[in-house]
Motif scaffolding. Structure first.
Motif, PDB file in Angstrom:
ATOM      1  N   VAL A  92       0.855  -1.182   0.000  1.00 26.28           N
ATOM      2  CA  VAL A  92       0.000   0.000   0.000  1.00 26.28           C
ATOM      3  C   VAL A  92       0.891   1.232   0.000  1.00 26.28           C
ATOM      4  N   LEU A  93       0.505   2.232  -0.768  1.00 25.70           N
ATOM      5  CA  LEU A  93       1.254   3.489  -0.798  1.00 25.70           C
ATOM      6  C   LEU A  93       0.565   4.500   0.117  1.00 25.70           C
ATOM      7  N   ILE A  94       1.308   5.020   1.085  1.00 24.45           N
ATOM      8  CA  ILE A  94       0.804   6.002   2.033  1.00 24.45           C
ATOM      9  C   ILE A  94       1.400   7.358   1.654  1.00 24.45           C
ATOM     10  N   PRO A  95       0.554   8.378   1.448  1.00 19.52           N
ATOM     11  CA  PRO A  95       1.095   9.694   1.084  1.00 19.52           C
ATOM     12  C   PRO A  95       1.943  10.292   2.207  1.00 19.52           C
ATOM     13  N   LYS A  96       3.078  10.873   1.830  1.00 20.76           N
ATOM     14  CA  LYS A  96       3.945  11.551   2.790  1.00 20.76           C
ATOM     15  C   LYS A  96       3.477  12.981   3.019  1.00 20.76           C
ATOM     16  N   ILE A  97       2.820  13.550   2.021  1.00 20.75           N
ATOM     17  CA  ILE A  97       2.341  14.939   2.088  1.00 20.75           C
ATOM     18  C   ILE A  97       0.854  14.972   1.743  1.00 20.75           C
ATOM     19  N   PRO A  98       0.148  16.069   2.029  1.00 19.82           N
ATOM     20  CA  PRO A  98      -1.304  16.126   1.798  1.00 19.82           C
ATOM     21  C   PRO A  98      -1.758  15.866   0.360  1.00 19.82           C
ATOM     22  N   CYS A  99      -1.099  16.417  -0.630  1.00 14.98           N
ATOM     23  CA  CYS A  99      -1.524  16.246  -2.031  1.00 14.98           C
ATOM     24  C   CYS A  99      -0.346  15.750  -2.873  1.00 14.98           C
ATOM     25  N   PRO A 100      -0.025  14.479  -2.811  1.00  7.89           N
ATOM     26  CA  PRO A 100       1.130  13.963  -3.550  1.00  7.89           C
ATOM     27  C   PRO A 100       0.921  14.035  -5.062  1.00  7.89           C
ATOM     28  N   GLU A 101       2.023  14.320  -5.770  1.00  5.53           N
ATOM     29  CA  GLU A 101       1.967  14.426  -7.228  1.00  5.53           C
ATOM     30  C   GLU A 101       2.919  13.460  -7.925  1.00  5.53           C
ATOM     31  N   SER A 102       3.796  12.809  -7.169  1.00  6.25           N
ATOM     32  CA  SER A 102       4.711  11.843  -7.774  1.00  6.25           C
ATOM     33  C   SER A 102       4.881  10.647  -6.833  1.00  6.25           C
ATOM     34  N   VAL A 103       5.405   9.583  -7.391  1.00  6.13           N
ATOM     35  CA  VAL A 103       5.587   8.348  -6.625  1.00  6.13           C
ATOM     36  C   VAL A 103       6.527   8.560  -5.442  1.00  6.13           C
ATOM     37  N   SER A 104       7.512   9.444  -5.592  1.00  5.38           N
ATOM     38  CA  SER A 104       8.478   9.683  -4.511  1.00  5.38           C
ATOM     39  C   SER A 104       7.824  10.318  -3.284  1.00  5.38           C
ATOM     40  N   GLN A 105       6.598  10.790  -3.434  1.00  6.60           N
ATOM     41  CA  GLN A 105       5.898  11.425  -2.320  1.00  6.60           C
ATOM     42  C   GLN A 105       4.989  10.438  -1.569  1.00  6.60           C
ATOM     43  N   PHE A 106       5.211   9.156  -1.821  1.00  7.33           N
ATOM     44  CA  PHE A 106       4.482   8.105  -1.120  1.00  7.33           C
ATOM     45  C   PHE A 106       5.458   7.213  -0.375  1.00  7.33           C
ATOM     46  N   ARG A 107       4.998   6.614   0.685  1.00  7.23           N
ATOM     47  CA  ARG A 107       5.794   5.655   1.447  1.00  7.23           C
ATOM     48  C   ARG A 107       5.113   4.294   1.321  1.00  7.23           C
ATOM     49  N   PRO A 108       5.815   3.293   0.768  1.00  8.03           N
ATOM     50  CA  PRO A 108       5.187   1.963   0.646  1.00  8.03           C
ATOM     51  C   PRO A 108       5.220   1.212   1.980  1.00  8.03           C
ATOM     52  N   ILE A 109       4.144   0.525   2.282  1.00 12.16           N
ATOM     53  CA  ILE A 109       4.127  -0.363   3.443  1.00 12.16           C
ATOM     54  C   ILE A 109       3.579  -1.713   2.988  1.00 12.16           C
ATOM     55  N   GLY A 110       3.984  -2.749   3.665  1.00 12.06           N
ATOM     56  CA  GLY A 110       3.495  -4.091   3.365  1.00 12.06           C
ATOM     57  C   GLY A 110       2.560  -4.556   4.475  1.00 12.06           C
ATOM     58  N   LEU A 111       1.384  -5.010   4.099  1.00  8.87           N
ATOM     59  CA  LEU A 111       0.427  -5.543   5.055  1.00  8.87           C
ATOM     60  C   LEU A 111       0.476  -7.071   4.966  1.00  8.87           C
ATOM     61  N   CYS A 112       1.193  -7.682   5.896  1.00  7.69           N
ATOM     62  CA  CYS A 112       1.390  -9.132   5.901  1.00  7.69           C
ATOM     63  C   CYS A 112       0.244  -9.814   6.638  1.00  7.69           C
ATOM     64  N   ASN A 113      -0.006 -11.072   6.275  1.00  7.36           N
ATOM     65  CA  ASN A 113      -0.981 -11.865   7.019  1.00  7.36           C
ATOM     66  C   ASN A 113      -0.546 -11.954   8.473  1.00  7.36           C
ATOM     67  N   TYR A 114      -1.528 -11.984   9.370  1.00  3.99           N
ATOM     68  CA  TYR A 114      -1.204 -12.052  10.795  1.00  3.99           C
ATOM     69  C   TYR A 114      -0.506 -13.365  11.139  1.00  3.99           C
ATOM     70  N   SER A 115      -0.858 -14.438  10.439  1.00  2.25           N
ATOM     71  CA  SER A 115      -0.184 -15.725  10.672  1.00  2.25           C
ATOM     72  C   SER A 115       1.311 -15.605  10.372  1.00  2.25           C
ATOM     73  N   TYR A 116       1.649 -14.890   9.311  1.00  2.62           N
ATOM     74  CA  TYR A 116       3.045 -14.645   8.957  1.00  2.62           C
ATOM     75  C   TYR A 116       3.738 -13.847  10.065  1.00  2.62           C
ATOM     76  N   LYS A 117       3.046 -12.844  10.593  1.00  9.61           N
ATOM     77  CA  LYS A 117       3.612 -12.023  11.656  1.00  9.61           C
ATOM     78  C   LYS A 117       3.858 -12.858  12.917  1.00  9.61           C
ATOM     79  N   ILE A 118       2.944 -13.779  13.211  1.00 10.81           N
ATOM     80  CA  ILE A 118       3.123 -14.662  14.363  1.00 10.81           C
ATOM     81  C   ILE A 118       4.373 -15.521  14.170  1.00 10.81           C
ATOM     82  N   LEU A 119       4.517 -16.102  12.990  1.00  8.29           N
ATOM     83  CA  LEU A 119       5.687 -16.937  12.709  1.00  8.29           C
ATOM     84  C   LEU A 119       6.985 -16.133  12.826  1.00  8.29           C
ATOM     85  N   SER A 120       6.973 -14.933  12.301  1.00 10.29           N
ATOM     86  CA  SER A 120       8.162 -14.071  12.374  1.00 10.29           C
ATOM     87  C   SER A 120       8.509 -13.742  13.820  1.00 10.29           C
TER      88      SER A 120
END
Length: 125
Positions: free
Chosen positions: A71-99
């Protein structure tokens, strides 16, 4: 060290991992937040422990547990380029438990694995 790292995973280790992970983060590809696991722990304990046991015995494929939404989370209120987003990964909770179980298992051995002059991953250094 090998004996402790390869020993069967106990139910208490699984429970500790479940309750150490934040429960109210964004929902995952499996649709469950940690709060579900924590609230209904007594009901799902056997199922979750079975998944963990199967994973560590090589019965369950990591591919089936490793589904992640990026998922791309905006770093600023009105992003205009990809560099203005922060990517995050939403992993399955089962994966998080194993980790978390793996991290908890390795934690007591880290002082023996990381040179004394290094301070990463060692609490208090």
């Amino acid at each position: 060290m090998n004996a402790t790292l390869t020993s069967p995973i106990l139910e208490v280790e699984v429970k500790d991992a479940v309750f150490q992970i934040e429960g109210m983060k964004a929902s995952r590809p499996d649709g469950f937040q940690g709060m579900f696991y924590q609230t209904y722990w007594d009901t799902i304990l056997a199922e979750v422990h079975g998944i963990v046991k199967d994973f560590f015995e090589g019965v369950v494929s990591p591919v089936s547990l490793n589904s992640t939404h990026l998922v791309l989370i905006p770093k600023i209120p009105c992003p205009e380029s990809v560099s203005q987003f922060r990517p995050i990964g939403l992993c399955n909770y089962s994966y998080k438990i194993l980790s978390k179980i793996m991290a908890n298992s390795l934690k007591p051995h880290m002082p023996n694995l990381i040179h004394h002059s290094q301070n990463a991953f060692i609490l208090g250094r």
